[in-house]
Design a protein around this motif. Structure first.
Motif, mmCIF file in Angstrom:
data_model
loop_
_atom_site.group_PDB
_atom_site.id
_atom_site.type_symbol
_atom_site.label_atom_id
_atom_site.label_comp_id
_atom_site.label_asym_id
_atom_site.label_seq_id
_atom_site.Cartn_x
_atom_site.Cartn_y
_atom_site.Cartn_z
ATOM 1 N N ASP A 184 11.039 0.952 -5.159
ATOM 2 C CA ASP A 184 11.320 1.698 -3.932
ATOM 3 C C ASP A 184 10.335 1.301 -2.837
ATOM 4 O O ASP A 184 9.215 0.891 -3.131
ATOM 5 N N VAL A 185 10.732 1.483 -1.575
ATOM 6 C CA VAL A 185 9.882 0.981 -0.487
ATOM 7 C C VAL A 185 8.472 1.535 -0.498
ATOM 8 O O VAL A 185 7.513 0.805 -0.263
ATOM 9 N N SER A 186 8.322 2.844 -0.771
ATOM 10 C CA SER A 186 6.965 3.393 -0.702
ATOM 11 C C SER A 186 6.115 2.834 -1.843
ATOM 12 O O SER A 186 4.929 2.569 -1.672
ATOM 13 N N VAL A 187 6.745 2.630 -3.020
ATOM 14 C CA VAL A 187 6.031 2.043 -4.152
ATOM 15 C C VAL A 187 5.736 0.577 -3.859
ATOM 16 O O VAL A 187 4.649 0.067 -4.140
ATOM 17 N N GLN A 188 6.718 -0.092 -3.269
ATOM 18 C CA GLN A 188 6.554 -1.492 -2.914
ATOM 19 C C GLN A 188 5.321 -1.678 -2.036
ATOM 20 O O GLN A 188 4.528 -2.581 -2.225
ATOM 21 N N LYS A 189 5.172 -0.772 -1.086
ATOM 22 C CA LYS A 189 4.039 -0.895 -0.171
ATOM 23 C C LYS A 189 2.712 -0.788 -0.917
ATOM 24 O O LYS A 189 1.803 -1.576 -0.688
ATOM 25 N N VAL A 192 2.103 -3.989 -2.881
ATOM 26 C CA VAL A 192 1.710 -5.086 -1.996
ATOM 27 C C VAL A 192 0.260 -4.917 -1.554
ATOM 28 O O VAL A 192 -0.520 -5.868 -1.541
ATOM 29 N N GLU A 193 -0.113 -3.683 -1.244
ATOM 30 C CA GLU A 193 -1.505 -3.446 -0.838
ATOM 31 C C GLU A 193 -2.473 -3.807 -1.965
ATOM 32 O O GLU A 193 -3.536 -4.370 -1.720
ATOM 33 N N ASP A 212 13.344 -10.621 0.988
ATOM 34 C CA ASP A 212 13.140 -9.731 2.127
ATOM 35 C C ASP A 212 12.249 -10.441 3.156
ATOM 36 O O ASP A 212 11.036 -10.514 2.997
ATOM 37 N N ALA A 214 11.244 -9.667 6.078
ATOM 38 C CA ALA A 214 10.234 -8.853 6.749
ATOM 39 C C ALA A 214 9.001 -8.712 5.856
ATOM 40 O O ALA A 214 7.868 -8.789 6.324
ATOM 41 N N SER A 218 5.119 -10.535 6.312
ATOM 42 C CA SER A 218 3.992 -9.624 6.511
ATOM 43 C C SER A 218 2.839 -9.912 5.559
ATOM 44 O O SER A 218 1.737 -9.460 5.799
ATOM 45 N N ASP A 258 16.237 -4.047 11.040
ATOM 46 C CA ASP A 258 14.885 -3.604 11.306
ATOM 47 C C ASP A 258 14.949 -2.214 11.923
ATOM 48 O O ASP A 258 15.863 -1.901 12.675
ATOM 49 N N LEU A 259 13.972 -1.387 11.610
ATOM 50 C CA LEU A 259 14.001 -0.024 12.164
ATOM 51 C C LEU A 259 13.769 -0.023 13.670
ATOM 52 O O LEU A 259 14.111 0.933 14.351
#
Lengths: 319, 262
Positions: A184-189, A192-193, A212, A214, A218, A258-259
């Motif tokens: 999921d995106v929040s976990v992905q972040k 990545v960190e 992806d 984007a 990044s 993109d948002l």
């Protein structure tokens, strides 16, 4: 900028061909040359079937190239056999896409993350739990997870275990094949960190495959764009969104939702689908889908040319 | 047109509802996105609308009204005529919904003839016409193919063509582009937007891709652990979210040319 001595691994004119039915040949990688530098990330993007995974599998010596060489600190690793190859594998490790399929469900986490260390006799059996705890804490998991089984954790936690296992042998290069795509995106972040923090601390070089755009731009120092087994463009990650030149890269960037995009404009994209790598056209591989295709594109394959520092493009528009 | 009123859904006699307190009002021609992470119950909600909750799932509270009818009170026969004609669904991989060992044509004909009294030849032609309208060149050839002979994007178009055969008023799309490449994803999204322009179809799209959700939707529903944590127009959710969770979620999405990690 990277000094030459920071170069860890260099793929030189790597070509990989697979035999296909009816005596045809599938060219999965065609004359690919890419470099891995210390402490830097090489991102590879492209549509499915473009050969990005094949390339990375050759980097970790899971496949052998048909032509070309892969130089690790000057030594061609495609020539390594037997024990020499086994010893070399410690230097380049891999994190897989699906963390639930990457582990044996019957092994405890401490056995999983310590297996590479035991294989190379770096630790004794008695030190297993202690080492596992240290590794788990490195990837920000509680040390008590050492006694768990993979099914007792969430997807994000499992992917951290995958990273811990890849880190165990203190490799110089870690290849991440869609390592965050199943999350999921929040976990992905957070994952990545973690990867970025480990890179800063240990000067690891990453090979990062991802679809992806984007995300890749990044976290990558350099991004290579592949299409039908060919490198179309290599450019610094920070330039992908505004500085890309190849029509294919531009099409990929234009197709990203993109948002912060202007929602009143219809999304741009290429209408056709990528042709099969079995019948890649002569000339530029992208000619059939390119809206700026010229006569020369149908006859001659454009070579990769450097047009700015760290920016190479294979396109007749910029020759 | 569609009115979901404070529904709660449980699976297999569980006393704690998996999904609770979900409400949604939709007009004809509107597009609503339901976003959230895995396990947040977004698929459960649209499956409840289609009346096909798996594994003993039941709506235990609240009501789902479609054009004034309470869907909970429908008989099996009434459901059968509604599903696939007035309400239809696209899945993440349409190839998995098609029988892999039968060619597409006979399955498509069978589907059309379940809902309409029409000759086999007429159904075949109707199928070909729908495939070509969804920009699949040479529909006849596609009808004669097995699912595995088509690419992911083509299979998804077959799925959309089948779902749109009877011009449903409501189209439910469960992660319709998640398995596709970015270029194909953009094509499919554009095509779904055209459905609304051409047929005034209402669409509920469930996705974890916030970019796609924002691009398509008039309204966005953000779900977390079976509850709606945020709901409102696209502009409100993106610019002025009321819950911290939505803010965190939006913040996690990588942005082209935005913050970099290195």
């Amino acid at each position: 900028m990277s000094e030459p001595h920071d170069l860890i691994l260099a793929a030189r004119h790597v070509t990989k061909k697979y035999p296909a039915s009816n005596g045809r040949i599938l060219v999965a990688n065609n004359d690919v040359s890419l470099n891995f530098y210390r402490g830097r990330t090489l991102g590879v993007v492209g549509e499915s079937g473009c050969g990005k995974s094949t390339f990375m599998r050759m980097v970790v010596s899971l496949e052998a190239p048909t032509e070309g060489e892969i130089l690790y600190r000057g030594q061609d690793i495609t020539k390594l056999r037997g024990e020499a190859l086994r010893q070399h594998r410690q230097k380049i490790q891999m994190v897989f896409q699906d963390p639930s399929a990457a582990f044996s469900p019957k092994m405890k986490i401490m056995d999983i993350v310590c297996e590479p260390l035991l294989n190379f006799k770096r630790i004794k059996k008695g030190e297993k739990e202690e080492t596992a705890r240290r590794l788990l804490e490195m990837v920000e998991l509680p040390g008590d997870f050492a006694r768990r089984y993979p099914h007792n954790m969430s997807g994000g936690q499992r992917q951290r275990v995958g990273i811990a296992r890849a880190l165990a042998l203190e490799p110089e290069i870690i290849v991440c094949d869609e390592a965050t795509s199943a999350l999921d995106v929040s976990v992905q972040k957070t994952v990545v960190e973690l990867l970025v923090r480990l890179q800063r601390e240990k000067n690891i070089s990453y090979g990062f495959i991802c679809h992806d755009m984007a995300l890749v731009q990044s976290l990558s120092h350099q991004v290579a764009v592949m299409y039908l087994g060919n490198i179309m463009e290599i450019l610094p990650g920070g330039q992908v969104s505004h500085g890309c030149l190849h029509p294919y890269t531009q099409a990929m960037v234009g197709a990203v939702f993109d948002l912060h995009m202007d929602f009143s404009h219809p999304i741009r994209s290429i209408d056709s689908e990528a042709p099969s790598p079995l019948d890649a056209p002569a000339g530029c591989p992208f000619q059939s889908r390119c809206d700026r295709c010229m006569e020369i594109c149908k006859q001659e394959r454009p070579p990769l040319r450097e047009i700015a520092p760290e920016h190479q493009v294979a396109c007749h528009l910029y020759q | 047109m569609l009115n979901i009123r404070d529904i709660a859904i449980t699976y297999g006699g569980n006393s704690i509802p998996t999904v609770e307190g979900v409400s949604l009002e939709m007009n004809q021609g509107e597009i609503v996105s339901i976003v959230g992470e895995s396990g947040s119950g977004k698929t459960t909600v649209i499956r409840a609308v289609l009346g096909c909750l798996p594994g003993g799932g039941r709506v235990i509270r609240g009501q789902i009204q479609f054009e004034g009818t309470d869907l909970g009170s429908l008989s099996r026969d009434a459901w059968r005529s509604l599903r696939g004609s007035s309400i239809s669904m696209i899945f993440q991989d349409s190839g998995a919904m098609i029988n892999p060992i039968r060619k597409i044509g006979p399955q498509y004909v069978e589907y059309i003839r379940t809902h309409q009294r029409i000759s086999k030849k007429g159904a075949w032609d109707k199928g070909v016409e729908m495939l070509e309208r969804m920009r699949l060149p040479n529909g006849d050839n596609i009808m004669r193919s097995y699912p595995f002979q088509l690419s992911g994007g083509m299979r998804q178009r077959v799925g959309i063509a089948m779902a749109m055969t009877f011009q449903p008023k409501l189209l439910l799309a469960d992660e319709p582009t998640s398995a596709l490449d970015v270029t194909t994803q953009a094509q499919i999204v554009r095509q779904m937007m055209e459905l609304r322009e051409q047929y005034n179809t209402s669409i509920i799209v469930v996705t974890h891709n916030l970019g796609v959700a924002a691009y398509m939707a008039d309204k966005i529903l953000v779900m977390k652990q079976g509850r709606v944590v945020d709901a409102g127009s696209r502009e409100k959710i993106l610019n002025n979210p009321s819950s911290d969770y939505t803010r965190k979620l939006l913040d996690s999405v990588p942005v082209m040319g935005g913050d970099r990690f290195v």
